[in-house]
Design a protein around this motif. Structure first.
Motif, PDB file in Angstrom:
ATOM      1  N   ARG A   3       0.854  -1.191   0.000  1.00 26.79           N
ATOM      2  CA  ARG A   3       0.000   0.000   0.000  1.00 26.79           C
ATOM      3  C   ARG A   3       0.889   1.239   0.000  1.00 26.79           C
ATOM      4  NH1 ARG A   3      -3.403  -0.260   5.118  1.00 26.79           N
ATOM      5  NH2 ARG A   3      -5.075   0.837   4.021  1.00 26.79           N
ATOM      6  N   PHE A   4       0.462   2.242  -0.770  1.00 29.56           N
ATOM      7  CA  PHE A   4       1.256   3.458  -0.949  1.00 29.56           C
ATOM      8  C   PHE A   4       0.301   4.639  -0.958  1.00 29.56           C
ATOM      9  CE2 PHE A   4       3.487   6.751  -3.172  1.00 29.56           C
ATOM     10  CZ  PHE A   4       4.845   6.512  -3.023  1.00 29.56           C
ATOM     11  N   CYS A   5       0.574   5.629  -0.082  1.00 32.04           N
ATOM     12  CA  CYS A   5      -0.332   6.762   0.011  1.00 32.04           C
ATOM     13  C   CYS A   5       0.420   8.044   0.367  1.00 32.04           C
ATOM     14  CB  CYS A   5      -1.411   6.506   1.065  1.00 32.04           C
ATOM     15  SG  CYS A   5      -2.624   7.839   1.202  1.00 32.04           S
ATOM     16  N   PRO A   6       0.488   9.006  -0.552  1.00 34.24           N
ATOM     17  CA  PRO A   6       1.000  10.325  -0.177  1.00 34.24           C
ATOM     18  C   PRO A   6      -0.001  10.999   0.773  1.00 34.24           C
ATOM     19  CG  PRO A   6       0.999  10.010  -2.580  1.00 34.24           C
ATOM     20  CD  PRO A   6       0.144   8.930  -1.986  1.00 34.24           C
ATOM     21  N   LEU A   7       0.441  11.309   1.974  1.00 37.89           N
ATOM     22  CA  LEU A   7      -0.435  11.981   2.933  1.00 37.89           C
ATOM     23  C   LEU A   7      -0.454  13.484   2.686  1.00 37.89           C
ATOM     24  CD1 LEU A   7       0.582  10.015   6.150  1.00 37.89           C
ATOM     25  CD2 LEU A   7      -1.359   9.582   4.625  1.00 37.89           C
ATOM     26  N   PHE A   8       0.691  14.026   2.313  1.00 36.30           N
ATOM     27  CA  PHE A   8       0.836  15.411   1.871  1.00 36.30           C
ATOM     28  C   PHE A   8       1.981  15.426   0.865  1.00 36.30           C
ATOM     29  CE2 PHE A   8      -0.707  15.745   6.256  1.00 36.30           C
ATOM     30  CZ  PHE A   8      -1.796  16.606   6.113  1.00 36.30           C
ATOM     31  N   CYS A  15       4.792  14.035   3.157  1.00 35.27           N
ATOM     32  CA  CYS A  15       4.816  12.812   3.958  1.00 35.27           C
ATOM     33  C   CYS A  15       4.135  11.711   3.153  1.00 35.27           C
ATOM     34  CB  CYS A  15       4.097  13.006   5.287  1.00 35.27           C
ATOM     35  SG  CYS A  15       4.121  11.538   6.360  1.00 35.27           S
ATOM     36  N   THR A  16       4.754  10.542   3.099  1.00 36.41           N
ATOM     37  CA  THR A  16       4.209   9.418   2.333  1.00 36.41           C
ATOM     38  C   THR A  16       4.202   8.159   3.192  1.00 36.41           C
ATOM     39  OG1 THR A  16       5.039  10.341   0.261  1.00 36.41           O
ATOM     40  CG2 THR A  16       4.472   8.019   0.252  1.00 36.41           C
ATOM     41  N   TYR A  17       3.105   7.424   3.110  1.00 34.71           N
ATOM     42  CA  TYR A  17       2.922   6.156   3.837  1.00 34.71           C
ATOM     43  C   TYR A  17       3.155   4.994   2.887  1.00 34.71           C
ATOM     44  CZ  TYR A  17       0.200   2.270   5.886  1.00 34.71           C
ATOM     45  OH  TYR A  17      -0.218   1.059   6.361  1.00 34.71           O
ATOM     46  N   ILE A  18       3.944   4.014   3.341  1.00 34.94           N
ATOM     47  CA  ILE A  18       4.197   2.795   2.567  1.00 34.94           C
ATOM     48  C   ILE A  18       4.080   1.606   3.512  1.00 34.94           C
ATOM     49  CG2 ILE A  18       5.856   1.517   1.161  1.00 34.94           C
ATOM     50  CD1 ILE A  18       7.224   4.182   0.512  1.00 34.94           C
ATOM     51  N   SER A  19       3.395   0.551   3.061  1.00 34.90           N
ATOM     52  CA  SER A  19       3.289  -0.639   3.904  1.00 34.90           C
ATOM     53  C   SER A  19       3.200  -1.900   3.058  1.00 34.90           C
ATOM     54  CB  SER A  19       2.066  -0.554   4.827  1.00 34.90           C
ATOM     55  OG  SER A  19       0.869  -0.708   4.092  1.00 34.90           O
ATOM     56  N   VAL A  27       7.773   8.237   4.877  1.00 37.33           N
ATOM     57  CA  VAL A  27       8.881   8.973   4.268  1.00 37.33           C
ATOM     58  C   VAL A  27       8.581  10.454   4.426  1.00 37.33           C
ATOM     59  CG1 VAL A  27      10.191   9.444   2.172  1.00 37.33           C
ATOM     60  CG2 VAL A  27       9.347   7.120   2.622  1.00 37.33           C
ATOM     61  N   ASP A  28       9.410  11.137   5.198  1.00 37.47           N
ATOM     62  CA  ASP A  28       9.308  12.561   5.517  1.00 37.47           C
ATOM     63  C   ASP A  28       8.164  12.857   6.493  1.00 37.47           C
ATOM     64  OD1 ASP A  28      11.542  13.397   4.078  1.00 37.47           O
ATOM     65  OD2 ASP A  28      10.400  13.603   2.222  1.00 37.47           O
ATOM     66  N   ALA A  29       8.310  14.001   7.156  1.00 38.39           N
ATOM     67  CA  ALA A  29       7.306  14.447   8.137  1.00 38.39           C
ATOM     68  C   ALA A  29       7.236  15.970   8.080  1.00 38.39           C
ATOM     69  CB  ALA A  29       7.670  13.967   9.536  1.00 38.39           C
ATOM     70  N   GLY A  30       6.746  16.471   6.950  1.00 42.63           N
ATOM     71  CA  GLY A  30       6.800  17.893   6.676  1.00 42.63           C
ATOM     72  C   GLY A  30       5.567  18.684   7.056  1.00 42.63           C
ATOM     73  N   ARG A  31       4.696  18.126   7.841  1.00 41.30           N
ATOM     74  CA  ARG A  31       3.566  18.833   8.441  1.00 41.30           C
ATOM     75  C   ARG A  31       3.625  18.624   9.949  1.00 41.30           C
ATOM     76  NH1 ARG A  31      -0.984  20.693   5.607  1.00 41.30           N
ATOM     77  NH2 ARG A  31      -0.430  21.056   3.428  1.00 41.30           N
ATOM     78  N   SER A  32       2.791  19.340  10.682  1.00 37.82           N
ATOM     79  CA  SER A  32       2.790  19.183  12.130  1.00 37.82           C
ATOM     80  C   SER A  32       2.392  17.766  12.509  1.00 37.82           C
ATOM     81  CB  SER A  32       1.823  20.177  12.769  1.00 37.82           C
ATOM     82  OG  SER A  32       0.475  19.801  12.499  1.00 37.82           O
ATOM     83  N   CYS A  33       2.793  17.355  13.700  1.00 32.81           N
ATOM     84  CA  CYS A  33       2.433  16.021  14.184  1.00 32.81           C
ATOM     85  C   CYS A  33       0.923  15.834  14.168  1.00 32.81           C
ATOM     86  CB  CYS A  33       2.996  15.822  15.585  1.00 32.81           C
ATOM     87  SG  CYS A  33       2.583  14.226  16.335  1.00 32.81           S
ATOM     88  N   HIS A  62       9.957  19.013   4.717  1.00 27.88           N
ATOM     89  CA  HIS A  62      10.131  17.560   4.870  1.00 27.88           C
ATOM     90  C   HIS A  62      10.350  17.128   6.316  1.00 27.88           C
ATOM     91  CE1 HIS A  62      10.473  16.718   0.479  1.00 27.88           C
ATOM     92  NE2 HIS A  62      10.802  17.994   0.482  1.00 27.88           N
ATOM     93  N   ILE A  63      10.566  18.094   7.216  1.00 27.47           N
ATOM     94  CA  ILE A  63      10.916  17.693   8.594  1.00 27.47           C
ATOM     95  C   ILE A  63      10.200  18.510   9.682  1.00 27.47           C
ATOM     96  CG2 ILE A  63      13.145  16.695   7.985  1.00 27.47           C
ATOM     97  CD1 ILE A  63      13.134  20.095   9.588  1.00 27.47           C
TER      98      ILE A  63
END
Length: 264
Positions: A3-8, A15-19, A27-33, A62-63
């Protein structure tokens, strides 16, 4: 199943989710928690399932949510040695955070995923892209924030089932924008970002090597439009006789929230 999903995805945060099977990474965390956790919830993803955070480079988009997110989830951070040093110097890692430095063209195992990092040409301490392979042979790649497609980047893109490639700016919009000259030069340089046209030139070649799913990512908020990025890519593929939803699937990653979950 992967599964692959760009969150932003964009100049205001990435930020992208991969599973796959029992392993999930970001991958990356460029928005607030808070924004990142809300995006995970919107896609019905349990935050406790995330096992690692991979950082492409140290630019703010990205961070910006990294320190709080990693402290909350208690997960390791993977990045180039230079980027990790910059994050530590800038006090952007919570005390006790486990860090894993990635060497040039290194391959590491995270749960059921193999992650192969590769250099991307960008004006940062040491920017990376990531090629992620699953135990059943599925392959996905993220390549954003690159001024041009190097031979090594092209090698890592080739043969992947899903490619998320930067389509940052439209050359005409950038030329006419209110950005100062030095910033226009930076964006369009070989250490800046990939234009719609440059991105589109890669897609037909990738279809010929077996890629069936494309996500255009990291679109500029001021110098691009989703319609322009899509039409440039679509025209390039059409010119090669390739048919959408037959030979390939083409999506645009959203800047403002979670995109469609892609299932391989």
């Amino acid at each position: 199943m992967a599964r692959f999903c760009p969150l932003f995805s964009g100049s205001n945060g990435n930020c992208t989710y991969i599973s796959a099977s029992d392993t999930a990474i970001l991958v990356d965390a460029g928005r607030s928690c808070k924004q990142l956790l809300c995006a995970l919830k919107e896609r019905q993803i349990d935050p406790s399932s995330i096992q690692a955070l991979l950082i492409t480079h140290e630019h703010t988009d990205h961070i910006s949510g990294l320190k709080v997110l990693v402290d909350k989830l208690k997960i390791p951070v993977y990045a180039s040695q230079e980027v990790l040093a910059k994050l530590e110097w800038d006090n952007l890692l919570a005390p006790g955070t486990k860090t894993v430095p990635l060497e040039h063209d290194s391959k590491v195992e995270i749960g059921g995923l193999w992650v192969n990092s590769f250099d991307t040409p960008h004006d940062s301490a040491h920017s990376l892209g990531y090629r992620v392979e699953t135990q059943d042979g599925q392959c996905m790649v993220i390549a954003t924030d690159l001024g041009y497609v190097t031979d090594q980047v092209r090698e890592k893109l080739t043969g992947c089932d899903l490619v998320m490639l930067e389509s940052n700016y439209d050359a005409g919009m950038l030329s006419c924008s209110s950005y100062p000259y030095y910033l226009k030069r930076r964006i369009s340089s070989s250490m800046g970002h990939l234009s719609n046209e440059d991105c589109s030139l890669e897609l037909a070649r990738l279809v010929k090597t077996g890629t069936t799913r494309f996500i255009l990512g990291h679109l500029s908020q001021n110098n691009n439009l989703p319609q322009l990025a899509y039409q440039t890519a679509f025209a390039s593929l059409c010119a090669q006789g390739m048919k959408e939803n037959v030979d390939y699937i083409l999506k645009i990653a959203s800047r403002s929230g979670p995109s469609e979950m892609m299932i391989l």
